[in-house]
Design a protein around this motif. Structure first.
Motif, short mmCIF file in Angstrom:
data_model
loop_
_atom_site.label_atom_id
_atom_site.label_comp_id
_atom_site.label_asym_id
_atom_site.label_seq_id
_atom_site.Cartn_x
_atom_site.Cartn_y
_atom_site.Cartn_z
N HIS A 1 32.20 34.76 27.44
CA HIS A 1 33.36 35.62 27.14
C HIS A 1 33.58 35.75 25.64
O HIS A 1 33.98 36.80 25.17
CB HIS A 1 34.62 35.08 27.81
CG HIS A 1 34.68 35.38 29.27
ND1 HIS A 1 35.36 36.46 29.78
CD2 HIS A 1 34.12 34.76 30.31
CE1 HIS A 1 35.21 36.47 31.09
NE2 HIS A 1 34.46 35.46 31.44
N SER B 1 40.05 27.58 35.97
CA SER B 1 40.48 28.30 34.78
C SER B 1 39.49 28.10 33.65
O SER B 1 38.75 27.12 33.62
CB SER B 1 41.88 27.85 34.35
OG SER B 1 42.43 28.85 33.51
N GLY B 2 39.47 29.07 32.76
CA GLY B 2 38.53 29.01 31.65
C GLY B 2 39.21 29.33 30.34
O GLY B 2 40.29 29.92 30.32
N1 TRP Z 1 39.39 35.76 29.92
C1 TRP Z 1 40.05 34.51 29.67
C2 TRP Z 1 40.66 34.56 28.24
O1 TRP Z 1 40.23 35.35 27.46
C3 TRP Z 1 39.14 33.34 29.79
C4 TRP Z 1 38.50 33.28 31.14
C5 TRP Z 1 37.22 33.61 31.42
C6 TRP Z 1 39.11 32.92 32.36
N2 TRP Z 1 36.98 33.47 32.75
C7 TRP Z 1 38.12 33.03 33.34
C8 TRP Z 1 40.40 32.50 32.71
C9 TRP Z 1 38.38 32.77 34.69
C10 TRP Z 1 40.65 32.23 34.04
C11 TRP Z 1 39.66 32.37 35.02
O2 TRP Z 1 41.52 33.77 27.98
#
Ligand code: TRP
Ligand code: SF4
Length: 404
Positions: A49, A12-13
């Motif tokens: 992101h 997760s990010g």
């Molecule tokens: N897009 C997610 C957010 O804006 C953050 C994110 C980037 C993410 N890459 C990911 C979450 C991969 C889960 C897996 O919160």
């Protein structure tokens, strides 16, 4: 799905938003802390992101990254249990993003709910950019890079994980066919021993010819149990079982975090942009001051007016922090006007501060010696990078762009 071993990986990010608050903790980070002991976890700072919407203001990006990671560590995300890294320190994400972008129809991206929503919501910014449109492809690269089986996300991100599955499926369909695929599969089947091979053949036939979903599940379980298969063979047999090619990039599942509803000081959702937050590692006096100033049931004007806990954000916080006896005391005392709001808030202040004391303590060395944080991120990024390199080698080879 795909190979069972890799299937248990969690990724997760989070965008680098700076200091976290109780909403982040109860909604996301607490869950990460629980997962890291059960699974191989990869948690990363999604700094690229952040650029997809915040490209025009990058002054605080580094500081926000540092502050957020200190909060992760303070909250109990552990570098010895999980791989903690920064997206931009693993440039392989960019290459995989590029390769996946070649096979992703623009219409899939325009359909993503976040695309139109965010453009409308953040209408002060030019978001008709290439990077913003493609950001679910970047997210797919993040996930597929580690062959993650589960992706803990909030409800707003489920559509992106779904899109990631579609991209993986398309990739496997396009590049999972080796010229001698069937022969290799038959050879791999024989390595399982007579009994298991026969069962695999029967289950495969039942699924491919009759669409028997139960047989598919049993077939997958059977492959998961095999000790004599290399990972490559196992992935081939997963694909063969479904009547397709080799699974190069397994499809992930979204792990929907049940979003603890954390009210802010004003009763709205706790959010930095509403300025209604209690931060992680907030000092005791500040917590007391903020909670004492919190909105309560608006119907309870005087101490003698009975209140309704269900209409009170303080009570919603009690539901997160308090044991059943305290909850009963607060709800009963509120409805009977037996206690005042000041009384009601005190055990909550104490509970938040007890929780924060642990985090303040755990965060202190990182705050005082920033190099410790940089080392965690450096080591995590190197670990992530070695997995990323392996995936990319396979991706390039399957696309036949690996050159001597
Ligand atoms: N897009 C997610 C957010 O804006 C953050 C994110 C980037 C993410 N890459 C990911 C979450 C991969 C889960 C897996 O919160
Ligand atoms: Fe809210 Fe407690 Fe006051 Fe009732 S007594 S209104 S639950 S703060």
């Amino acid at each position: 799905m795909g190979a069972e071993g890799a299937g248990s990986r969690v990724l997760s990010g989070m965008r680098p938003t700076g200091r976290l608050h109780l909403g982040h903790y109860h909604g996301v980070v607490k869950n990460w802390v629980a997962l890291q002991h059960e699974h191989q976890c990869y948690f990363f700072v999604a700094d690229w992101h952040a650029l997809t919407t915040g490209y025009d203001d990058t002054v605080e990006l580094r500081q926000h990254t540092f502050d957020m990671v200190v909060d992760w560590l303070a909250a109990g995300v552990s570098p010895s249990a999980a791989v903690i890294f920064i997206q931009s320190k693993v440039p392989e994400h960019a290459e995989l993003h590029l390769l996946l972008s070649m096979i992703t129809p623009v219409s899939w991206l325009e359909r993503a709910p976040s695309y139109k929503d965010m453009q409308a919501r953040l209408n002060d910014r030019e978001l008709a950019t290439y990077g913003f449109l493609g950001y679910p492809v970047l997210q797919s690269a993040d996930i597929l890079m580690y062959r993650a089986g589960s992706v803990p996300v909030g409800a707003d991100q489920v559509a992106h994980v779904e899109l990631c599955r579609e991209i993986a499926r398309r990739f496997n369909h396009l590049y999972g066919r080796e010229p001698d695929f069937e022969a290799r599969c038959e050879a791999a089947v024989r390595k399982m021993g007579r009994k298991a091979s026969r069962l695999y053949g029967d289950l495969r036939k039942a699924f491919v010819e009759q669409g028997d979903g139960d047989a598919l599940e049993r077939g997958r379980a059977l492959l998961g149990e095999q000790r004599n298969l290399s990972n490559g063979d196992r992935e081939r047999l997963f694909g063969y079982l479904e009547g397709g090619g080799r699974t190069i990039l397994p499809e992930p599942e979204a792990l929907l975090t049940k979003q603890a509803k954390v009210p802010g000081l004003d009763g709205e959702k706790m959010s930095k942009s509403y300025r209604n937050t209690i931060s992680l590692r907030e000092v005791p006096d500040a917590v007391a001051h903020k909670v004492r100033g919190m909105k309560t049931d608006p119907a309870r004007v005087r101490r003698s007016d009975p209140g309704e806990p269900d209409n009170c954000p303080v009570y919603s916080l009690h539901e997160i922090y308090s044991d059943p006896a305290t909850l009963e005391w607060a709800a009963g005392g509120c409805r009977s006007a037996g206690i005042g709001c000041v009384d009601c808030k005190q055990p909550l202040i104490d509970a938040i501060n007890a929780e924060q004391a642990v985090m303040i303590e755990r965060g202190r060395p990182f705050e005082e010696q920033p190099d410790l944080v940089h080392r965690v991120l450096q080591e995590g990024s190197e670990k992530a990078r070695s997995v990323a390199r392996e995936t990319l080698d396979e991706v390039r080879a399957s696309m036949r762009i690996a050159h001597q």
